[in-house]
Design a protein around this motif. Structure first.
Motif, short mmCIF file in Angstrom:
data_model
loop_
_atom_site.label_atom_id
_atom_site.label_comp_id
_atom_site.label_asym_id
_atom_site.label_seq_id
_atom_site.Cartn_x
_atom_site.Cartn_y
_atom_site.Cartn_z
N LEU A 124 0.82 -1.21 0.00
CA LEU A 124 0.00 0.00 0.00
C LEU A 124 0.86 1.26 0.00
O LEU A 124 0.51 2.25 -0.64
N GLY A 125 1.98 1.24 0.71
CA GLY A 125 2.87 2.40 0.73
C GLY A 125 3.48 2.68 -0.63
O GLY A 125 3.49 3.82 -1.11
N VAL A 126 3.98 1.63 -1.28
CA VAL A 126 4.55 1.79 -2.62
C VAL A 126 3.47 2.22 -3.61
O VAL A 126 3.69 3.09 -4.46
N GLY A 127 2.28 1.63 -3.49
CA GLY A 127 1.18 2.01 -4.36
C GLY A 127 0.78 3.47 -4.18
O GLY A 127 0.47 4.17 -5.16
N THR A 128 0.80 3.95 -2.95
CA THR A 128 0.46 5.34 -2.67
C THR A 128 1.48 6.28 -3.30
O THR A 128 1.12 7.26 -3.96
N VAL A 129 2.76 5.98 -3.12
CA VAL A 129 3.81 6.83 -3.70
C VAL A 129 3.72 6.80 -5.23
O VAL A 129 3.82 7.84 -5.90
N ALA A 130 3.49 5.62 -5.80
CA ALA A 130 3.36 5.51 -7.26
C ALA A 130 2.15 6.30 -7.76
O ALA A 130 2.23 6.98 -8.79
N ALA A 131 1.04 6.23 -7.04
CA ALA A 131 -0.15 6.98 -7.45
C ALA A 131 0.09 8.48 -7.40
O ALA A 131 -0.35 9.22 -8.29
N ILE A 132 0.81 8.94 -6.39
CA ILE A 132 1.12 10.38 -6.29
C ILE A 132 2.00 10.80 -7.45
O ILE A 132 1.77 11.84 -8.08
N GLU A 172 0.87 13.38 -10.49
CA GLU A 172 1.58 14.64 -10.73
C GLU A 172 2.14 14.70 -12.15
O GLU A 172 2.12 15.75 -12.79
N VAL A 173 2.66 13.58 -12.64
CA VAL A 173 3.18 13.56 -14.00
C VAL A 173 2.05 13.81 -15.01
O VAL A 173 2.21 14.60 -15.96
N LEU A 174 0.93 13.16 -14.82
CA LEU A 174 -0.21 13.36 -15.73
C LEU A 174 -0.74 14.79 -15.64
O LEU A 174 -1.14 15.37 -16.66
N ARG A 175 -0.71 15.38 -14.48
CA ARG A 175 -1.16 16.76 -14.31
C ARG A 175 -0.24 17.71 -15.06
O ARG A 175 -0.68 18.70 -15.65
#
Length: 149
Positions: A131-139, A143-146
């Motif tokens: 979940l921690g790695v998934g959270t960092v990856a989602a952030i 941000e990259v897509l934004r």
């Protein structure tokens, strides 16, 4: 969400953060138990019980809100149930990665070195890692897509 409910939830959030800060300060600044082989903080049990209480409240809310959403908005509840299914899959993956091999702990005579306890601990740790790695990856992806838009 109503303005009154939002106000009470904000107050509750600050109270929970304050209590957590107090328990962590007690843990780190409360001293150590005398006559122990290793350094053992006095307030370890208090901090563990607080963490258990927070976990139970969060798990209850995480399970309760999708059920409420299912009752009030059945068509929109699919996303909420999908999140629960996803969490269940993460826990299942973590369980499959966990190991129940007994630890060789010289001098330890406690009852916690059992296959069930060790597998549960491994499952919780792997779940938190995933979940921690998934959270960092989602952030990062968000941000990259934004920036690309």
């Amino acid at each position: 969400m109503s303005n009154t409910l939002s106000k009470y939830l904000n107050i509750l959030t600050y109270v929970m953060i304050g209590l957590t800060a107090i328990f962590v300060a007690m843990f780190y600044l409360g001293g150590d138990l005398p006559n122990q082989a290793d350094q053992t903080p006095v307030y370890t049990d208090v901090l563990i019980q607080w963490a258990k209480a927070l976990f139970i409240v969060c798990a209850g809310l995480a399970l309760g809100f999708p059920i409420i959403q299912l009752v009030t908005n059945p068509k929109g509840a699919v996303k909420g149930l999908g999140g629960l299914v996803g969490l269940g899959l993460v826990i299942l993956i973590a369980y499959s990665l966990s190991d129940a091999t007994l630890l060789d702990l010289p001098g330890y005579t406690g009852a916690d070195n059992t296959p069930g306890a060790l597998q549960f601990a491994d499952t919780v740790l792997y779940t938190m890692y995933i979940l921690g790695v998934g959270t960092v990856a989602a952030i990062v992806v968000t941000e990259v897509l934004r920036k690309l838009r």
